[in-house]
Design an enzyme around this catalytic site. Structure first.
Site, PDB file in Angstrom:
ATOM      1  NE  ARG A 156      -6.980   0.644  11.297  1.00 15.68           N
ATOM      2  CZ  ARG A 156      -5.728   0.492  10.869  1.00 15.68           C
ATOM      3  NH1 ARG A 156      -4.843   1.455  11.000  1.00 15.68           N
ATOM      4  NH2 ARG A 156      -5.350  -0.637  10.305  1.00 15.68           N
ATOM      5  CG  MET A 202      10.329  23.802   0.403  1.00  8.70           C
ATOM      6  SD  MET A 202       9.438  24.948  -0.650  1.00  8.70           S
ATOM      7  CE  MET A 202       8.322  25.711   0.504  1.00  8.70           C
ATOM      8  CE  LYS A 229      -0.365  -0.188   5.025  1.00  4.74           C
ATOM      9  NZ  LYS A 229      -1.239  -0.497   6.166  1.00  4.74           N
ATOM     10  CE1 TYR A 235      13.577  31.192   5.954  1.00  5.25           C
ATOM     11  CE2 TYR A 235      13.872  28.862   5.448  1.00  5.25           C
ATOM     12  CZ  TYR A 235      13.635  30.161   5.033  1.00  5.25           C
ATOM     13  OH  TYR A 235      13.448  30.425   3.710  1.00  5.25           O
TER      14      TYR A 235
END
Ligand SMILES: *Cc1c(COP(=O)(O)O)cnc(C)c1O
Length: 358
Positions: free
Chosen positions: A131, A302, A35, A254
């Site tokens: 679930r 990023m 998956k 940053y």
């Protein structure tokens, strides 16, 4: 020149890791779980390697199932969450897909469908995860209904463990399964990777390992699988594209979250959170450069991140950087970032080229 970041696949790792699964579950068939685009490795890149030693493929996107059929896989395919709309049953029929059934409406829809041949189903029992699945006290009646339906072929009992990877283990859920399925003589498919490795009582007829096929740990701690011979199926690597020489007090990236204590040589690596690298990874997250283990410094940007070059003074622009893979388990990077290898592998960004290596 493209950006130097690449995910290199080690396709031989799949046969090796499937052999490990067979060692732990010798008399059980294997659903190789693919998956989420084969846990980020690219289903179209890896399915052929996995196909050589698997009994079937388990996944949850119909599109991924169709891809496998169109590429030539003729063996079993299991839809782990079943179908989401009654209209999909026509495709299950056409592509001969085995489906999980976890709700009454799914059973009803199968009963009402017009099929070329009966569908094999996995009746999903909710044994404590809460679930998907039928409540334990309903399982028997659901089975009575299902086995009367002409549209249903074989029936297998399916359930899923919440704590197979922890000290709590599977005891409680296994007790629930035994109680609910006592009078049902059904083949069983219960085990994820953790149960496959550590709880033989769950093995049943088929196991459903995912993460260990890719060489990462179901617990999130690489030490738990370090000794059993699994190999990572992916190395994420890039290069140093810049160097800075810091002085005491100079800050990095940053927010200026890292400050140098004294003179320090740092590298800028072409990898950032838009490549799938975790932005939450703090200063100190491990990185492998030219044979040395070093660490990230400051915030991940990023498209770039900064690393300490103190342990590898020979490193320079163009030096190869391993973000995770053969020299640095993805689990160790994930642990530093407060997540799991599962998340890092499946979050690999589409912009990162995936290539087959040795
Ligand atoms: C993802 C999944 C698996 C495989 O889990 P791993 O922990 O990766 O081995 C097995 N069964 C179901 C139902 C799943 O959703």
């Amino acid at each position: 020149m493209p950006r130097p970041i690449t995910a290199t696949l080690h396709l031989d790792a799949f046969a090796n890791n499937q052999q490990v699964v067979r060692r732990f579950a010798p008399s059980t068939k294997i659903w190789s779980v693919v998956k989420a685009n084969a846990y980020g490795h690219g289903l179209k890149n890896v399915w052929r390697s996995l196909a050589e030693h698997t009994d079937g493929f388990a996944l949850l996107d119909l599109a991924e199932a169709v891809l496998l059929r169109e590429r030539g896989w003729r063996g079993p395919i299991l839809l782990l969450e079943g179908f989401f709309q009654p209209a999909e049953i026509a495709l299950l029929d056409r592509y001969r897909l085995t489906t999980a059934v976890n709700s009454d409406w799914q059973l009803q829809a199968i009963a009402e469908a017009r099929l070329q041949a009966p569908l094999d189903v996995y009746l999903k029992l909710n044994s404590g995860m809460n679930r998907l699945g039928f409540a334990p006290d309903r399982l028997h009646n659901v089975w009575l209904t299902a086995r009367e339906l002409a549209n249903i072929g074989s029936i297998t009992l399916m359930s899923h463990f919440a704590t197979a990877d922890s000290d709590e283990g599977v005891e409680q859920q296994m007790a629930t399964i035994e109680r609910a399925a006592a009078a049902l003589d059904l083949p069983r498919c219960l085990a994820n990777s953790a149960a496959t490795l550590w709880h033989p009582s769950t093995h049943g007829s088929w196991v459903r390992p995912g993460i260990i096929l890719y060489g990462a740990s179901p617990t999130g701690d690489w030490r738990d699988i370090a000794d059993i011979g699994l190999q990572p199926a992916m190395t994420l690597s890039s290069e140093i594209i810049g160097i800075q020489q810091l002085q005491a007090g100079d800050r990095v990236g940053y927010g200026g979250r890292y400050a140098a204590d004294g003179p320090q040589r740092i590298g800028v690596v072409a990898c950032g959170y838009a490549d799938g690298y975790p932005r939450h990874a703090p200063t100190g997250t491990p990185v492998w450069i030219e044979g040395a283990l070093t660490r990230t410094l400051g915030s991940v940007s990023m498209d770039m991140m900064m690393v300490d070059l103190t342990p590898c003074p020979q490193a320079t622009v163009g030096s190869k950087v391993e973000l995770w893979g053969r020299n640095l388990p993805v689990d160790n990077v994930a642990a530093a970032a407060g997540t799991l290898g599962y998340e890092l592998l499946t979050a690999l960004a589409a912009r990162v080229p995936i290539i087959a290596g040795e």
